[in-house]
Each structure stands twice: as structure tokens, then as C-alpha cells.
Motif scaffolding. Structure first.
Motif, mmCIF file in Angstrom:
data_model
loop_
_atom_site.group_PDB
_atom_site.id
_atom_site.type_symbol
_atom_site.label_atom_id
_atom_site.label_comp_id
_atom_site.label_asym_id
_atom_site.label_seq_id
_atom_site.Cartn_x
_atom_site.Cartn_y
_atom_site.Cartn_z
ATOM 1 N N PHE A 173 7.103 8.045 4.909
ATOM 2 C CA PHE A 173 6.466 6.643 4.259
ATOM 3 C C PHE A 173 7.192 6.146 3.501
ATOM 4 O O PHE A 173 6.930 5.818 2.139
ATOM 5 N N SER A 174 8.671 6.284 3.487
ATOM 6 C CA SER A 174 9.555 5.412 2.740
ATOM 7 C C SER A 174 9.278 3.836 2.699
ATOM 8 O O SER A 174 9.664 3.304 1.484
ATOM 9 N N ASP A 175 8.592 3.254 3.355
ATOM 10 C CA ASP A 175 8.210 1.854 3.117
ATOM 11 C C ASP A 175 7.155 1.693 2.134
ATOM 12 O O ASP A 175 6.718 0.341 1.832
ATOM 13 N N ILE A 176 6.375 2.460 1.748
ATOM 14 C CA ILE A 176 5.239 2.347 1.087
ATOM 15 C C ILE A 176 5.819 2.749 -0.350
ATOM 16 O O ILE A 176 5.870 3.795 -0.882
ATOM 17 N N LYS A 177 5.901 1.576 -1.133
ATOM 18 C CA LYS A 177 6.545 1.745 -2.577
ATOM 19 C C LYS A 177 5.600 1.101 -3.513
ATOM 20 O O LYS A 177 5.748 1.473 -4.746
ATOM 21 N N SER A 178 4.534 0.214 -3.183
ATOM 22 C CA SER A 178 3.696 -0.458 -4.170
ATOM 23 C C SER A 178 2.372 -0.406 -3.690
ATOM 24 O O SER A 178 2.103 0.088 -2.677
ATOM 25 N N MET A 179 1.534 -0.728 -4.417
ATOM 26 C CA MET A 179 0.340 -0.918 -4.174
ATOM 27 C C MET A 179 -0.237 -1.757 -3.204
ATOM 28 O O MET A 179 -1.101 -1.769 -2.102
#
Length: 363
Positions: A173-179
């Protein structure tokens, strides 16, 4: 030769012995003499012989036997009781103290035996209970050791689990960095969003457990440190009596913190960490070695022999006005001169001459 022929010849007039057969139910051997006599009496009565004769005959038969020549009591000595005076005194019960020996000696033997038996049973009961408690203690200690081992193993695995979960989070899940990324993921890929959400829950639970274990370990270490400080302070009082007084101890502690330790090179942050047990200090630290060296110098000074110092005092002055040097000799010359003027003798003249020479040498 038959009995009738012997009687006719006059050789033997003794009547022939009557053969008595025992009952068929009689045993082959008897376990006591009383039963053998009773069986013989019953057999004689069947053939018409009085019981008294049977008793007499039985008694004669028993007395004729060498093994029964002596009375049963005298032969065996088992049924005859020994004289109480000849019996050795009974020992004091184990639970009794030696100061009760006099009371024990006044008790009769029967009472002593009863008390000894009770003491023996009580000792056995105590030993059994002690063994049971020892076994229970061993079982409890084994359970505690097993629980402690399991706890340590569990706590040691938490950091590794946390690192593994963080690694998976970075990879999957490295692409999920913000809401916004979370909202987009939920709208476009609900199944991946659900997997991400479960993973985040596992991360949070593992982190919370890790934080809990860390706090508990810190609290336990702090408690042990407080006990250590108290124990060491109690030992220090034995060598430094001033620490027993609260005011003196406070002043001494302040002097060490303000004068000694900063002079050795300790920083305030290091002292605070040392006081809380968080800082590790080696015995090879140069500051500790300085303390050792100063302590040895102080010990040498204390153990050095005391030198006797003579006081540097001025000479003792007699009361009155101090005389000038040679004034005594001048007075003596004047006295002898006056004496010679009045006497005119040769002897006074000789003394005056000697006094003048002495006065000149002194000057």
C-alpha cells in the motif's frame, strides 16, 4: 514275649498301657500345648478314663520332655515382664526443649510412652505437610517460570511483528499516502480498500500492544531501581554516619552535586540520567578513576604518622626591667672596687682584678 507271659513269670507286674486313638478330626500337629491336652482328654473320656488321670498323665508326659523341663515362663522369658527399674529412661520428645527434662523425668513410663507416640505422629505429620508444601512450591515456581518464559517470548516477537507489518504496508500500500488516496481507493477498488483497512487495524493493535509492554517494562525497571537506591543508601549510612541525619545528608548531597561532580567533568544531563538509572557508567570512566585516586590520597593522609611539632615560643622573661648585656659584671667590678677602697687587703685586690678581666672578655 506277651504281657500275660511276663506277668506269669513274675518278671513285670506293671499293667499294659492303654492305647488311645485320637479323633479322626484331630489335626496332625497342634499350635499350642493347651489344644493338645484338650484333645487328649477328650480321647480318654471316650474310652472311659477319668479326666484327672488324663491331666496327670499329660503333666507327666510334658515334664518328662527335656524341652519342657522348665516352666514356660522361665524357659522363654517372653511372658515375664522385666523390672521397671532395669529399663533405660526414655528420651525426651524431639519437640520438647531441654529445660523441660526435669518435668519429663517426673512422668511415669506409661505417660512418657503416650507422649512419645504423639510426638512421633506429630513429627511425621509435620514432615508430610512440609513435603507437600515443598512440592506445591516447586509446582508454582515451575508454572511461574513457564509463564515468564512465554511472556518474554511474546514480548520479544512484538517488535519483529511490527516491522513485518510496516514492511507489508510499504510494499502493498505504498501508493496510499493521504486521505484522498483512501477515498479514491474505496471508490475504485473496494476489495483492496478492505484489505488496506484490515492491515491498518492490525498495525494499530500491534503498536498499542507494543506501547503497553514498553510502559510496563519501564515501570518494573523503575520500581527495581527505587529498591536498589534504597538498599544502597542504607548500606552507605553504615560507612557515612552523616547520611543518617536528614539535614546533614542534604547538605552533603548538594556539595557533591555542586562542587565535586562538576569539577570531575560530569554534565547535568548525565547526572540526571545516572540518578534515574537510565545512564550506564563504566568503572573505567576517567572521572571514576579520579575519584579512586583522590580516595587513595585521602587514605594515605589519614594513615600517615602524626609529626610532633615543637612550638616556636620566645624565651621566658623574668618580671622587672630587662638588664643590658654585661651589666652584672660591671656591677660586680664596682662592688669589688668599693670593697677594696674600704679594706685595702690584697685578697680584695685580687678579686677585683679577676672581675675586671672577666668583664673585658665579655665585652
Amino acid at each position: 514275649m506277651s504281657d500275660e507271659q511276663a506277668a506269669a513269670g513274675g518278671e513285670d507286674t506293671t499293667p499294659a498301657a492303654t492305647v488311645i486313638a485320637l479323633d479322626a478330626s484331630a489335626p496332625e500337629s497342634f499350635d499350642s500345648a493347651e489344644r493338645a491336652v484338650a484333645s487328649l482328654v477328650a480321647a480318654r473320656e471316650k474310652v472311659g478314663i477319668p479326666a484327672e488321670s488324663a491331666d496327670d498323665a499329660t503333666a507327666e508326659d510334658e515334664l518328662s520332655d527335656e524341652d519342657n523341663a522348665a516352666p514356660p515362663e522361665e524357659a522363654t522369658g517372653e511372658d515375664k515382664e522385666a523390672d521397671p527399674a532395669e529399663k533405660p529412661p526414655l528420651e525426651l520428645p524431639r519437640s520438647w526443649t531441654k529445660d523441660r527434662a526435669e518435668i519429663w523425668a517426673k512422668l511415669d513410663p506409661a505417660t512418657q510412652e503416650i507422649l512419645l507416640e504423639q510426638d512421633r505422629k506429630a513429627s511425621i505429620d509435620v514432615r508430610n505437610r512440609q513435603n507437600e508444601l515443598a512440592e506445591e512450591r516447586k509446582a508454582v515456581q515451575a508454572e511461574r517460570a513457564a509463564a515468564e518464559k512465554a511472556r518474554q517470548q511474546y514480548e520479544s516477537q512484538l517488535p519483529a511483528l511490527m516491522r513485518e507489518l510496516e514492511s507489508v504496508n510499504q510494499q502493498a500500500f505504498s501508493d496510499i499516502k493521504s486521505m484522498n488516496d483512501v477515498v479514491k481507493l474505496q471508490a475504485e477498488d473496494p476489495f483492496r480498500f478492505q484489505a488496506w483497512q484490515v492491515h491498518q487495524m492490525r498495525l494499530q493493535a500491534t503498536k498499542a500492544e507494543t506501547d503497553r509492554v514498553t510502559k510496563e517494562n519501564e515501570a518494573a525497571q523503575q520500581s527495581k531501581w527505587v529498591e536498589h537506591v534504597q538498599a544502597e543508601n542504607a548500606k552507605a549510612v553504615e560507612f557515612i554516619p552523616e547520611l543518617a541525619d536528614k539535614d546533614k545528608a542534604e547538605r552533603l548531597t548538594l556539595r557533591v552535586a555542586r562542587e565535586l561532580l562538576p569539577d570531575l567533568g560530569f554534565k547535568d544531563s548525565e547526572l540526571a540520567a545516572l540518578a534515574n538509572g537510565k545512564e550506564k557508567l563504566s568503572i573505567y570512566d576517567h572521572r571514576i578513576q579520579r575519584l579512586f585516586a583522590d580516595s587513595l590520597k585521602l587514605r594515605d593522609i589519614q594513615n600517615a604518622p602524626k609529626a610532633v611539632v615543637k612550638p616556636d615560643l620566645p624565651p621566658v622573661q623574668r618580671p622587672g626591667v630587662a638588664r643590658a648585656p654585661g651589666s652584672d659584671k660591671a656591677a660586680l667590678v664596682q662592688s669589688l672596687t668599693d670593697k677594696l677602697s674600704s679594706s685595702g687587703s690584697e685578697r680584695d685586690a685580687l678579686e677585683l682584678l679577676i672581675a675586671k678581666r672577666a668583664s673585658r672578655r665579655a665585652s
